[in-house]
Design an enzyme around this catalytic site. Structure first.
Site, PDB file in Angstrom:
ATOM      1  CG  HIS A 266      35.812  20.044  41.934  1.00  0.00           C
ATOM      2  ND1 HIS A 266      36.398  19.971  43.189  1.00  0.00           N
ATOM      3  CD2 HIS A 266      36.806  19.821  41.038  1.00  0.00           C
ATOM      4  CE1 HIS A 266      37.691  19.733  43.026  1.00  0.00           C
ATOM      5  NE2 HIS A 266      37.958  19.635  41.738  1.00  0.00           N
TER       6      HIS A 266
ATOM      7  CD  GLU B  86      38.628  16.198  39.145  1.00  0.00           C
ATOM      8  OE1 GLU B  86      39.683  16.618  38.657  1.00  0.00           O
ATOM      9  OE2 GLU B  86      37.903  16.890  39.879  1.00  0.00           O
TER      10      GLU B  86
HETATM   11  P1  PGA Z   1      44.767  18.681  40.637  1.00  0.00           P
HETATM   12  O1  PGA Z   1      43.204  19.060  40.703  1.00  0.00           O
HETATM   13  O2  PGA Z   1      45.124  18.529  39.187  1.00  0.00           O
HETATM   14  O3  PGA Z   1      45.461  19.830  41.302  1.00  0.00           O
HETATM   15  O4  PGA Z   1      44.933  17.384  41.393  1.00  0.00           O
HETATM   16  C1  PGA Z   1      42.263  18.464  39.865  1.00  0.00           C
HETATM   17  C2  PGA Z   1      40.882  19.021  40.159  1.00  0.00           C
HETATM   18  O5  PGA Z   1      40.556  19.247  41.331  1.00  0.00           O
HETATM   19  O6  PGA Z   1      40.080  19.253  39.239  1.00  0.00           O
END
Ligand code: PGA
Length: 247
Positions: free
Chosen positions: A96, A165
């Site tokens: 992450h 992401e």
């Molecule tokens: P968010 O976070 O949906 O609050 O943007 C996503 C993540 O960090 O996995």
């Protein structure tokens, strides 16, 4: 199969299980329930209790990270894949951006992935470009490097899920345009087919997913589901994402 994965980050105490009980009761009765899986990654402190409660029920519990060594060691505060698995987690996030920004290297990530898989955890491997990488048109080269330096063909691909992401999208309310997201997802799948000899693992999108925008993502068939941060801490918001996706 679609995936709705809730990442709680630094949130939750034992009582917060009530949020998941509500999600589980919706999920158990939803007419679309066979089309998707719900996985939630609470902090380490809650994995054992939550896994025990949801054993044999619909929601599956995972971890948000794991250490790059297995078994037991003398690394203070570290939690190994073996330890995570032993308390009932079935999934773990790896890479992450919150953790990459604290110094995770490709070498550490490779070890995390392979040790998690060795313990029969399904890995949700997170990748994504930063705002400046995007600005400098380096998105594809960054994603390619993040995939190729960490994943390889020896890995069991049915135990890997990739979560795209964009770092600039996490928690910001900003999401990529449909066009960009489609192109990027196709590109990620192309790289993954190269690594895994023909078939790509599932690729999810994460970053500011909510009940209002989940329907937009439905048009992009290549996206196999979502990694949801903020909105996973509310049963209503999380359920709305699923409802609106299938509406
Ligand atoms: P968010 O976070 O949906 O609050 O943007 C996503 C993540 O960090 O996995």
């Amino acid at each position: 199969m679609r995936y709705f994965i809730g990442n709680w980050k630094m949130f939750g105490v034992p009582n917060s299980i009530n949020i998941l009980k509500k999600i589980n009761s919706f999920y158990s009765k939803d007419k679309n329930r066979n089309k998707y899986r719900v996985i939630v990654t609470p902090p380490y402190t809650l994995i054992q209790a939550y896994s025990a409660y949801f054993k044999g029920k619909k929601i599956t519990i995972g971890a948000q990270n794991c250490y790059q060594k297995d078994g037991f060691s003398s690394d203070t505060a570290a939690v190994s894949p073996y330890m995570i698995k032993s308390v009932g987690a079935e999934y773990t996030l790896v890479g992450h951006s919150d953790n990459r920004s604290e110094g995770e290297t490709d070498f550490m990530l490779r070890n995390k992935v392979s040790l998690a898989l060795k313990n029969n955890l399904t890995v949700v491997y997170c990748i994504g470009e930063s705002k400046s990488e995007k600005k400098n048109k380096r998105t594809f080269s960054v994603l390619k490097r993040q995939l190729k330096k960490v994943l390889d063909k020896k890995i069991k691909k049915n135990k890997i899920i990739v979560a795209y992401e964009p770092v600039w999208s996490i928690g910001s309310g900003k999401i990529p345009t449909s066009d960009d997201l489609k192109k990027t997802t196709l590109y990620i799948k192309k790289i993954l087919r190269g690594i895994f000899k023909g078939k790509s693992p599932a690729v999810l999108y994460g970053g500011s997913v909510n009940g209002e925008n989940s329907a937009l993502f439905k048009k992009i068939k290549e996206i196999d589901g979502f990694l949801i941060g903020g909105a996973s801490k509310s049963s209503k918001k999380f359920i709305d994402i699923i409802k609106n996706y299938y509406r």
